[in-house]
Design an enzyme around this catalytic site. Structure first.
Site, PDB file in Angstrom:
ATOM      1  N   ASP A  83       1.908  53.501  59.030  1.00 53.74           N
ATOM      2  CA  ASP A  83       0.970  54.338  59.780  1.00 53.74           C
ATOM      3  C   ASP A  83       0.783  53.814  61.201  1.00 53.74           C
ATOM      4  O   ASP A  83       0.916  54.557  62.175  1.00 53.74           O
ATOM      5  CB  ASP A  83      -0.389  54.394  59.059  1.00 53.74           C
ATOM      6  N   GLU A 121       8.778  55.161  56.075  1.00 56.80           N
ATOM      7  CA  GLU A 121       9.142  56.229  57.008  1.00 56.80           C
ATOM      8  C   GLU A 121       9.757  55.678  58.291  1.00 56.80           C
ATOM      9  O   GLU A 121      10.873  56.028  58.674  1.00 56.80           O
ATOM     10  CB  GLU A 121       7.898  57.067  57.340  1.00 56.80           C
TER      11      GLU A 121
HETATM   12  O1  TRH Z   1       5.351  49.561  55.945  1.00 57.96           O
HETATM   13  P1  TRH Z   1       5.880  50.769  55.296  1.00 57.96           P
HETATM   14  O2  TRH Z   1       6.143  50.656  53.858  1.00 57.96           O
HETATM   15  O3  TRH Z   1       4.923  51.966  55.584  1.00 57.96           O
HETATM   16  C1  TRH Z   1       4.685  52.969  54.617  1.00 57.96           C
HETATM   17  C2  TRH Z   1       5.336  54.261  55.020  1.00 57.96           C
HETATM   18  O4  TRH Z   1       5.085  54.649  56.341  1.00 57.96           O
HETATM   19  C3  TRH Z   1       4.916  55.350  54.086  1.00 57.96           C
HETATM   20  O5  TRH Z   1       5.432  56.588  54.521  1.00 57.96           O
HETATM   21  C4  TRH Z   1       3.411  55.400  54.042  1.00 57.96           C
HETATM   22  O6  TRH Z   1       3.000  56.384  53.198  1.00 57.96           O
HETATM   23  C5  TRH Z   1       2.903  54.067  53.562  1.00 57.96           C
HETATM   24  O7  TRH Z   1       3.308  53.068  54.446  1.00 57.96           O
HETATM   25  C6  TRH Z   1       1.392  54.019  53.462  1.00 57.96           C
HETATM   26  O8  TRH Z   1       7.289  51.192  55.971  1.00 57.96           O
HETATM   27  P2  TRH Z   1       7.673  51.785  57.395  1.00 57.96           P
HETATM   28  O9  TRH Z   1       7.180  53.182  57.523  1.00 57.96           O
HETATM   29  O10 TRH Z   1       9.095  51.555  57.555  1.00 57.96           O
HETATM   30  O11 TRH Z   1       6.883  50.917  58.444  1.00 57.96           O
HETATM   31  C7  TRH Z   1       7.228  49.586  58.717  1.00 57.96           C
HETATM   32  C8  TRH Z   1       6.917  49.264  60.178  1.00 57.96           C
HETATM   33  O12 TRH Z   1       6.996  47.870  60.364  1.00 57.96           O
HETATM   34  C9  TRH Z   1       7.915  49.901  61.129  1.00 57.96           C
HETATM   35  O13 TRH Z   1       7.245  50.361  62.290  1.00 57.96           O
HETATM   36  C10 TRH Z   1       8.833  48.743  61.498  1.00 57.96           C
HETATM   37  C11 TRH Z   1       7.863  47.603  61.454  1.00 57.96           C
HETATM   38  N1  TRH Z   1       8.464  46.270  61.244  1.00 57.96           N
HETATM   39  C12 TRH Z   1       8.309  45.337  62.241  1.00 57.96           C
HETATM   40  O14 TRH Z   1       7.707  45.631  63.294  1.00 57.96           O
HETATM   41  N2  TRH Z   1       8.820  44.091  62.038  1.00 57.96           N
HETATM   42  C13 TRH Z   1       9.507  43.742  60.927  1.00 57.96           C
HETATM   43  O15 TRH Z   1       9.953  42.585  60.794  1.00 57.96           O
HETATM   44  C14 TRH Z   1       9.680  44.735  59.911  1.00 57.96           C
HETATM   45  C15 TRH Z   1      10.441  44.393  58.657  1.00 57.96           C
HETATM   46  C16 TRH Z   1       9.138  45.980  60.104  1.00 57.96           C
END
Ligand code: TRH
Length: 383
Positions: free
Chosen positions: A19, A275
């Site tokens: 989010d 996402e």
């Molecule tokens: O963290 P998430 O599992 O978020 C989820 C999804 O958005 C899902 O749709 C929602 O319903 C749920 O949360 C509540 O996965 P997502 O969406 O890939 O977000 C991860 C974020 O973290 C993304 O912006 C990339 C960032 N990230 C970093 O900044 N550094 C890192 O080392 C990693 C691994 C990720």
């Protein structure tokens, strides 16, 4: 000269990073690419700080990357609403703010930014209005998506150029900064960002048995206990490594969003989740395997299959089967093949899957970015 448009984005962090990851990417894109005055209201600045360490978790107000970042407190202090108000993922605007919106003339353009899905119903629902039951306000539903009739995918206008420059010049320095060697010629380098997953030990087993070296890079997070159990060690932290057979594991620190992008650009295969990381892996033009956010009654399987339908359209049957099999096995779907067969099929089609990842990224570029489409949508309503 027209005064700078004002935008407020509200983000309620429930769990994970998606989010705030999406809200932050959107906020900085609107400010940087469209010169908008953006305020981002966030209830949990500590989680925000994990993906963007420059954020101070205790500041009520701070400016970062041209965005005014504001702590979202309850009760909500009186605030003059912006001209465009984005409610991220139905997070429910504060009641006093909503009342203030209804007193504005004209009222702000109120947009609910929805979750991304490749399912066919998305285009029909994109842009639909919903009048508020009590107040003279209308909320519009804005659906990201993969087809021209949707809100498009979140990306910066220059993402492809930055990726290309990095791939040409930046990779050796990147690996050095992570404390890793440059990959060997026959090595497969994989990043792994995932939720707890019963399929993980089987995947690690097939990597350990691969005829070529496999290096798996895992940012600290939810799969670490499973990795430690597989390696039969009490725990793992950033900097720790493990080896079994052909598989070399490295635990990486959780990095900022821009660094994580570089990791996706640099790896041969990216396991992503949720996402935002899924979308970033597609913009990386590299093969990916997506783990959807698990939902009750396996409702997320429809989302996985909907994206697979788009993603594999036009691929030859064997390559499409190889992609489908690995994604479906990783998401726990009841399919005939076990992990060893899925991995062998993927490996045998790897070159075709790599070419497809590049072509797919080019096709996504034709849909239009969510940032541009959101601005166009809001401007049309403001007219
Ligand atoms: O963290 P998430 O599992 O978020 C989820 C999804 O958005 C899902 O749709 C929602 O319903 C749920 O949360 C509540 O996965 P997502 O969406 O890939 O977000 C991860 C974020 O973290 C993304 O912006 C990339 C960032 N990230 C970093 O900044 N550094 C890192 O080392 C990693 C691994 C990720």
């Amino acid at each position: 000269m027209r005064a700078m448009r004002t935008w407020d984005i509200f983000c309620n962090v429930v769990d994970n990073y998606g989010d705030i990851g999406i809200a932050w990417r959107l906020a900085r894109g609107l400010a940087r690419e469209h010169g908008l005055a953006v305020r981002l209201w966030v209830n949990d600045l500590r989680t925000f700080q994990r993906i963007w360490p420059a954020i101070s978790p205790d500041a009520d107000q701070q400016v970062c990357e041209g965005v005014a970042v504001c702590a979202w407190h309850t009760p909500f202090a009186p605030t003059r609403p912006a001209q465009v108000v984005v409610e991220a993922f139905g997070c429910a605007l504060p009641e006093p703010y909503l009342l203030a919106m209804s007193e504005q003339s004209p009222p702000p353009v109120w947009i609910n930014l929805e979750y991304l899905s490749a399912e066919p119903w998305v285009a029909e629902h994109h842009g639909l209005p919903s009048p508020h039951p009590r107040l003279p306000l209308t909320k519009y539903f804005f659906f990201p998506g993969y087809t021209p009739g949707t809100g498009g995918l979140l990306a910066e206008a220059d993402v492809a150029g930055r990726r290309t420059a990095f791939v040409h010049d930046g990779m050796p320095a990147f690996w050095r900064e992570l404390g890793l060697d440059t990959p060997q010629a026959d090595e497969l380098r994989v990043s792994l960002f995932a939720y707890e997953n019963p399929a993980l030990p089987g995947l690690l087993d097939v990597w350990a048995a691969d005829p070529h070296p496999v290096t798996c890079l895992v940012p600290e997070g939810r799969v670490i206990p499973q990795l430690a159990a597989w390696l039969a060690v009490p725990g793992l932290r950033a900097g720790d490594t493990g080896r079994r057979g052909a598989l070399q594991l490295h635990v990486l620190p959780f990095m900022n969003q821009d660094w994580y992008d570089r990791l996706l650009w640099a790896c041969d295969l990216n396991f992503v989740r949720g996402e935002d990381s899924c979308v970033r892996a597609q913009w990386a033009a590299r093969p990916l395997v997506w783990q959807a956010y698990p939902q009750a009654d396996n409702a997320h399987w429809d989302k996985v299959n909907a994206l697979l339908t788009h993603y594999t359209a036009g691929l030859d049957r064997t390559t499409a089967d190889a992609v489908n099999g690995l994604w479906q096995r990783w998401n726990g779907m009841p399919i005939a093949h076990g992990m060893p067969a899925c991995w062998a099929a993927w490996r045998s089609r790897q070159a075709a899957i790599e070419r497809h990842a590049q072509a797919w990224c080019g096709r996504l570029g034709l849909v239009g970015t969510l940032i541009d489409k959101l601005v166009e949508f809001a401007e049309n309503k403001l007219k």
